[in-house]
Design a protein around this motif. Structure first.
Motif, PDB file in Angstrom:
ATOM      1  N   LYS A 256     -27.032  -8.826  25.460  1.00  0.00           N
ATOM      2  CA  LYS A 256     -27.979  -9.339  24.462  1.00  0.00           C
ATOM      3  C   LYS A 256     -29.347  -9.652  25.069  1.00  0.00           C
ATOM      4  CE  LYS A 256     -27.301 -13.565  23.111  1.00  0.00           C
ATOM      5  NZ  LYS A 256     -26.648 -14.716  22.441  1.00  0.00           N
TER       6      LYS A 256
ATOM      7  N   PHE B 215     -18.301  -2.870  26.871  1.00  0.00           N
ATOM      8  CA  PHE B 215     -17.660  -3.190  25.594  1.00  0.00           C
ATOM      9  C   PHE B 215     -16.149  -3.408  25.708  1.00  0.00           C
ATOM     10  CE2 PHE B 215     -21.492  -1.052  23.990  1.00  0.00           C
ATOM     11  CZ  PHE B 215     -21.878  -1.954  23.009  1.00  0.00           C
ATOM     12  N   CYS B 216     -15.492  -2.588  26.495  1.00  0.00           N
ATOM     13  CA  CYS B 216     -14.030  -2.521  26.403  1.00  0.00           C
ATOM     14  C   CYS B 216     -13.301  -3.391  27.411  1.00  0.00           C
ATOM     15  CB  CYS B 216     -13.569  -1.074  26.556  1.00  0.00           C
ATOM     16  SG  CYS B 216     -14.160  -0.013  25.227  1.00  0.00           S
TER      17      CYS B 216
ATOM     18  N   TRP C 180      -1.564  -3.487  26.591  1.00  0.00           N
ATOM     19  CA  TRP C 180      -2.166  -2.156  26.419  1.00  0.00           C
ATOM     20  C   TRP C 180      -1.425  -1.115  27.252  1.00  0.00           C
ATOM     21  CZ3 TRP C 180      -6.288  -0.524  23.382  1.00  0.00           C
ATOM     22  CH2 TRP C 180      -6.781   0.760  23.649  1.00  0.00           C
TER      23      TRP C 180
ATOM     24  N   GLY D 284     -20.103   2.785  14.699  1.00  0.00           N
ATOM     25  CA  GLY D 284     -19.483   1.771  15.544  1.00  0.00           C
ATOM     26  C   GLY D 284     -18.378   2.297  16.426  1.00  0.00           C
ATOM     27  N   THR D 285     -17.959   3.546  16.207  1.00  0.00           N
ATOM     28  CA  THR D 285     -16.886   4.112  17.025  1.00  0.00           C
ATOM     29  C   THR D 285     -17.254   4.039  18.505  1.00  0.00           C
ATOM     30  OG1 THR D 285     -16.226   5.616  15.279  1.00  0.00           O
ATOM     31  CG2 THR D 285     -15.552   6.208  17.521  1.00  0.00           C
ATOM     32  N   LEU D 286     -16.304   3.589  19.308  1.00  0.00           N
ATOM     33  CA  LEU D 286     -16.497   3.543  20.755  1.00  0.00           C
ATOM     34  C   LEU D 286     -16.000   4.861  21.328  1.00  0.00           C
ATOM     35  CD1 LEU D 286     -15.232  -0.094  21.339  1.00  0.00           C
ATOM     36  CD2 LEU D 286     -17.598   0.682  21.535  1.00  0.00           C
TER      37      LEU D 286
ATOM     38  N   LEU E 216     -10.017   3.218  27.284  1.00  0.00           N
ATOM     39  CA  LEU E 216     -10.171   4.296  26.305  1.00  0.00           C
ATOM     40  C   LEU E 216      -9.978   5.687  26.922  1.00  0.00           C
ATOM     41  CD1 LEU E 216     -13.094   3.203  23.961  1.00  0.00           C
ATOM     42  CD2 LEU E 216     -10.661   2.657  23.866  1.00  0.00           C
TER      43      LEU E 216
ATOM     44  N   PRO F 246     -13.508  -7.697  24.248  1.00  0.00           N
ATOM     45  CA  PRO F 246     -13.202  -6.316  24.643  1.00  0.00           C
ATOM     46  C   PRO F 246     -11.855  -5.834  24.140  1.00  0.00           C
ATOM     47  CG  PRO F 246     -13.183  -7.780  26.545  1.00  0.00           C
ATOM     48  CD  PRO F 246     -13.776  -8.552  25.418  1.00  0.00           C
ATOM     49  N   ASP F 247     -10.851  -6.715  24.129  1.00  0.00           N
ATOM     50  CA  ASP F 247      -9.551  -6.271  23.627  1.00  0.00           C
ATOM     51  C   ASP F 247      -9.628  -5.964  22.135  1.00  0.00           C
ATOM     52  OD1 ASP F 247      -7.432  -6.407  25.843  1.00  0.00           O
ATOM     53  OD2 ASP F 247      -8.581  -8.229  26.134  1.00  0.00           O
TER      54      ASP F 247
ATOM     55  N   LEU G 178     -12.220  -4.938  20.494  1.00  0.00           N
ATOM     56  CA  LEU G 178     -12.965  -3.693  20.296  1.00  0.00           C
ATOM     57  C   LEU G 178     -12.187  -2.481  20.792  1.00  0.00           C
ATOM     58  CD1 LEU G 178     -16.633  -4.715  21.179  1.00  0.00           C
ATOM     59  CD2 LEU G 178     -15.389  -4.918  19.023  1.00  0.00           C
ATOM     60  N   ALA G 179     -11.591  -2.585  21.971  1.00  0.00           N
ATOM     61  CA  ALA G 179     -10.914  -1.420  22.543  1.00  0.00           C
ATOM     62  C   ALA G 179      -9.701  -1.014  21.704  1.00  0.00           C
ATOM     63  CB  ALA G 179     -10.492  -1.708  23.985  1.00  0.00           C
ATOM     64  N   TRP G 180      -8.940  -2.000  21.214  1.00  0.00           N
ATOM     65  CA  TRP G 180      -7.737  -1.658  20.445  1.00  0.00           C
ATOM     66  C   TRP G 180      -8.118  -0.921  19.160  1.00  0.00           C
ATOM     67  CZ3 TRP G 180      -2.341  -2.464  21.051  1.00  0.00           C
ATOM     68  CH2 TRP G 180      -1.955  -3.122  22.226  1.00  0.00           C
TER      69      TRP G 180
ATOM     70  N   GLY H  66     -11.092   0.685  18.792  1.00  0.00           N
ATOM     71  CA  GLY H  66     -11.986   1.790  19.114  1.00  0.00           C
ATOM     72  C   GLY H  66     -13.306   1.729  18.386  1.00  0.00           C
ATOM     73  N   ASN H  67     -13.737   0.524  18.028  1.00  0.00           N
ATOM     74  CA  ASN H  67     -14.979   0.381  17.264  1.00  0.00           C
ATOM     75  C   ASN H  67     -15.657  -0.926  17.636  1.00  0.00           C
ATOM     76  OD1 ASN H  67     -16.717  -0.282  14.725  1.00  0.00           O
ATOM     77  ND2 ASN H  67     -16.092   1.856  14.431  1.00  0.00           N
ATOM     78  N   ALA H  68     -16.995  -0.897  17.607  1.00  0.00           N
ATOM     79  CA  ALA H  68     -17.763  -2.046  18.097  1.00  0.00           C
ATOM     80  C   ALA H  68     -17.966  -3.134  17.046  1.00  0.00           C
ATOM     81  CB  ALA H  68     -19.131  -1.575  18.602  1.00  0.00           C
ATOM     82  N   TYR H  69     -17.631  -2.846  15.797  1.00  0.00           N
ATOM     83  CA  TYR H  69     -17.917  -3.816  14.736  1.00  0.00           C
ATOM     84  C   TYR H  69     -16.638  -4.351  14.108  1.00  0.00           C
ATOM     85  CZ  TYR H  69     -22.460  -1.554  15.243  1.00  0.00           C
ATOM     86  OH  TYR H  69     -23.620  -1.041  15.753  1.00  0.00           O
TER      87      TYR H  69
ATOM     88  N   ARG I  50     -14.646  -5.475  10.797  1.00  0.00           N
ATOM     89  CA  ARG I  50     -14.627  -5.241   9.352  1.00  0.00           C
ATOM     90  C   ARG I  50     -13.241  -5.630   8.828  1.00  0.00           C
ATOM     91  NH1 ARG I  50     -16.999  -0.346  11.538  1.00  0.00           N
ATOM     92  NH2 ARG I  50     -19.160  -0.064  10.908  1.00  0.00           N
TER      93      ARG I  50
ATOM     94  N   ILE J 165     -20.423  -8.845  19.291  1.00  0.00           N
ATOM     95  CA  ILE J 165     -21.083  -8.397  20.528  1.00  0.00           C
ATOM     96  C   ILE J 165     -22.095  -9.431  21.024  1.00  0.00           C
ATOM     97  CG2 ILE J 165     -22.547  -6.612  21.557  1.00  0.00           C
ATOM     98  CD1 ILE J 165     -21.522  -4.735  19.333  1.00  0.00           C
ATOM     99  N   GLY J 166     -22.778 -10.056  20.075  1.00  0.00           N
ATOM    100  CA  GLY J 166     -23.966 -10.834  20.414  1.00  0.00           C
ATOM    101  C   GLY J 166     -23.715 -12.116  21.176  1.00  0.00           C
TER     102      GLY J 166
ATOM    103  N   VAL K 212     -26.071  -1.621  17.313  1.00  0.00           N
ATOM    104  CA  VAL K 212     -26.280  -0.943  18.597  1.00  0.00           C
ATOM    105  C   VAL K 212     -26.910   0.413  18.293  1.00  0.00           C
ATOM    106  CG1 VAL K 212     -25.223  -0.075  20.714  1.00  0.00           C
ATOM    107  CG2 VAL K 212     -24.260  -2.080  19.578  1.00  0.00           C
TER     108      VAL K 212
END
Lengths: 303, 266
Positions: A126, A161-162, A169, A220-222, A253, B98-99, B101-103, B105-108, B110, B137-138, B190
């Motif tokens: 940020k 991010f991850c 996992w 938003g997909t990583l 990932l 991170p967990d 988001l990774a699980w 596969g998306n940063a947002y 919803r 994220i912020g 992002v």
């Protein structure tokens, strides 16, 4: 598990098969007395493996180009699925090398003097207004200071991010997450490294990883972008006294079904922290103030 | 209407000695007079087990029991409800950005996002959501990090990290337990080149998000002051937090759209 490396054969019988294989056949019973056992143990010393620490560090066979080997304070090849940790003085240069293109350096940084100050990934993304760590990107603590800065980067494939993998996992993906098993999780290895410094899972925040890139798509997909290939490196400057924890495990990932990870080279050498005379010190308003906070802390501490 | 930044107007306070002191510390609700406030209601029908208001700038926490649903109402719109989650029985297991988001596969975040722990396990699930996407994220603002973003003159404005530390202290937790968090109703896109930042929100007075506890969860909220970011017009507003024990499946579950339609029709 699947491991990769530059020149030696892929080990078939566990992670350390290549690194610690005895030099001679073990079918002779050589431990029938204390003296025999001592001779047997001592005869195993002095061997070299594909992944090991090099002591003294100046003996590293992989001293980075342009670096005076005598200035090295840490030299190690971290095994695939292995971890390492070190306390580094302020100003130390820390370099990670990915010789095979399959290393993934999951990294946590702490203020070595007060480990409650530690890497804050949210602030690291940020505050510089940038999600992807690259050259001159500060790795910030939650206390408004620069723990380290990226001072060189030939990879450009990094991820904030991850985080790293958990046991849950790896059990789902590989069927096994035991730290001593074929597919240890990054968190499991961080826990071991942390424990050796009196820290526990309360002390583990989200981590960064180097060499396996992720990008955020418009929805938003990583998206996993993988590595930039074999032979890249990234360098950090320790702007504070650092406790560094490193786990070298497959990225969460990574779409490959196997536990694919290569050896990770780590070298560190003596140097000076980023000072007020350097362009980086005032490169952005945010970085400037972060450096001012960092210098303020270190001056008061007598560092 | 024009508003001033929080904390810049001296307030006269009586002291025990009978005098007064001029303070710049805001007292009580500080949102601008005349702000539109929509207190909303639970997004999921059920027996209400908790219904509380968090004043602007203040922290809050509660344990939400397994299966119960927490609705957070953005009473004044574009408020940021900074939020941390802990396994109530083992708070060393806590929310992990991170967990999460990774699980998925998306940063947002919803509807359908499973909010996962540092062990990768589900803590809560987003079951209804009235803004396009929610942020995780912020991170949180803090006295120290604010000096990087805005300058050293903001050092004595408090922030979410202060709120989290204060609330954590009341729960036997501390600085080691504060990690990257959720920001309900905050917008952090992002861009393709990795540029990211807190931008104008997509929320409005009365917008809501509902999360179901997958285990007993300690929820900590900092009703973000947002004192230096124009995305909230420097006008911190209250939050309403409602926990319900949902009606049995098929009896009263209503989608966000159905609830909003009913509300707008009322």
């Amino acid at each position: 598990m699947t491991t990769t490396e530059n020149s030696t054969a892929v080990p078939q019988h566990g992670r350390y098969a290549t690194g610690q294989a005895p030099a001679r056949a073990r079918d002779l019973h050589l431990t029938d007395s204390v003296l025999s056992a001592r001779d047997d143990a001592r005869a195993q010393g002095g061997q070299a493996g594909a992944w090991m620490p090099y002591l003294p560090a100046s003996d590293s066979p992989y001293c980075p180009p342009g670096v005076d080997a005598a200035a090295l304070v840490w030299a190690e090849t971290v095994a695939p699925g292995g971890y390492t940790h070190k306390v580094l003085a302020r100003g130390t240069r820390l370099r990670f090398d990915d010789p095979s293109g399959d290393a993934c350096a999951h990294v946590l940084l702490f203020n070595a003097l007060e480990p409650v100050e530690r890497l804050n990934v949210a602030d690291t993304q940020k505050v510089p207004w940038q999600a992807y760590p690259g050259l001159n990107h500060p790795l910030l603590s939650g206390d408004g200071r620069v723990l380290a800065v990226v001072s060189a980067d030939s990879s450009g494939r990094h991820d904030a991010f991850c985080g790293t993998t958990t046991d849950a996992w790896n059990e789902r993906k590989y069927g096994d997450a035991r730290p001593e098993g074929p597919s240890p999780s990054g968190r499991g290895l961080f826990l071991k490294a942390a424990a050796k410094h009196g820290l526990s899972r309360r002390d583990l925040p989200p981590s960064l990883s180097f060499f396996q890139g992720v990008r955020v798509e418009p929805d938003g997909t990583l998206a996993w972008h993988g590595s930039a290939g074999a032979g890249t490196h990234v360098e950090l400057v320790a702007e504070m006294p650092l406790l560094v924890l490193v786990a070298n495990v497959a990225h969460p990932l990574d779409p490959r079904p196997g536990y694919v990870v290569g050896p990770l080279r780590v070298h560190a050498w003596r140097g000076a922290p980023t000072g007020p005379g350097e362009p980086r010190f005032t490169a952005t308003p945010e970085l400037h103030r972060a450096y001012l906070n960092t210098v303020d802390y270190c001056e008061a501490r007598g560092l | 209407m024009a508003t001033t930044r929080t904390g810049t107007t001296p307030v006269s306070c009586p002291t025990a000695a009978g005098g007064t002191v001029a303070s710049t510390v805001p007292v009580g609700a500080v949102h601008a007079e005349g702000s539109p406030l929509d207190w909303g209601a639970s997004l999921v029908e059920g027996k209400v087990v908790l219904d509380e208001t968090v004043a602007p700038n203040a922290p809050w926490s509660a344990v939400v029991r397994t299966g119960h649903v927490l609705t957070i109402v953005d009473v004044g719109g574009n408020q940021s409800a900074d939020c941390l989650l802990y396994n109530a029985d083992d708070p060393e297991e806590r929310y992990s950005v991170p967990d999460t988001l990774a699980w998925q596969g998306n940063a947002y975040v919803r509807t359908g996002t499973v909010l996962r722990s540092s062990e990768g396990r589900p803590l809560m699930t987003v079951v209804a959501n009235e803004v396009d996407r929610q942020d995780t994220i912020g991170g949180a603002c803090g006295k120290e990090s604010n000096t990087l973003r805005y300058g050293h003159h903001v050092m004595f404005q408090h922030g979410c990290r202060e709120n989290f530390l204060a609330e954590a202290g009341r729960r036997g937790l501390g600085v080691r337990d504060i990690v990257s968090n959720l920001n309900w109703f905050m917008n952090v896109p992002v861009e393709a080149d990795g540029a990211l930042g807190i931008v104008d929100g997509m929320s409005a007075p009365g917008r809501r998000v509902a999360v179901r506890a997958e285990t007993d969860v300690l929820v900590m909220v900092s009703n973000c002051p947002q004192m230096n970011n124009p995305c909230n017009d420097f006008n911190p507003t209250p939050l309403r937090l409602i926990v319900v024990e949902p009606a049995p499946v098929g009896v009263g579950a209503r989608s966000a759209e159905a609830t909003r339609t009913a509300k707008e029709g009322a």
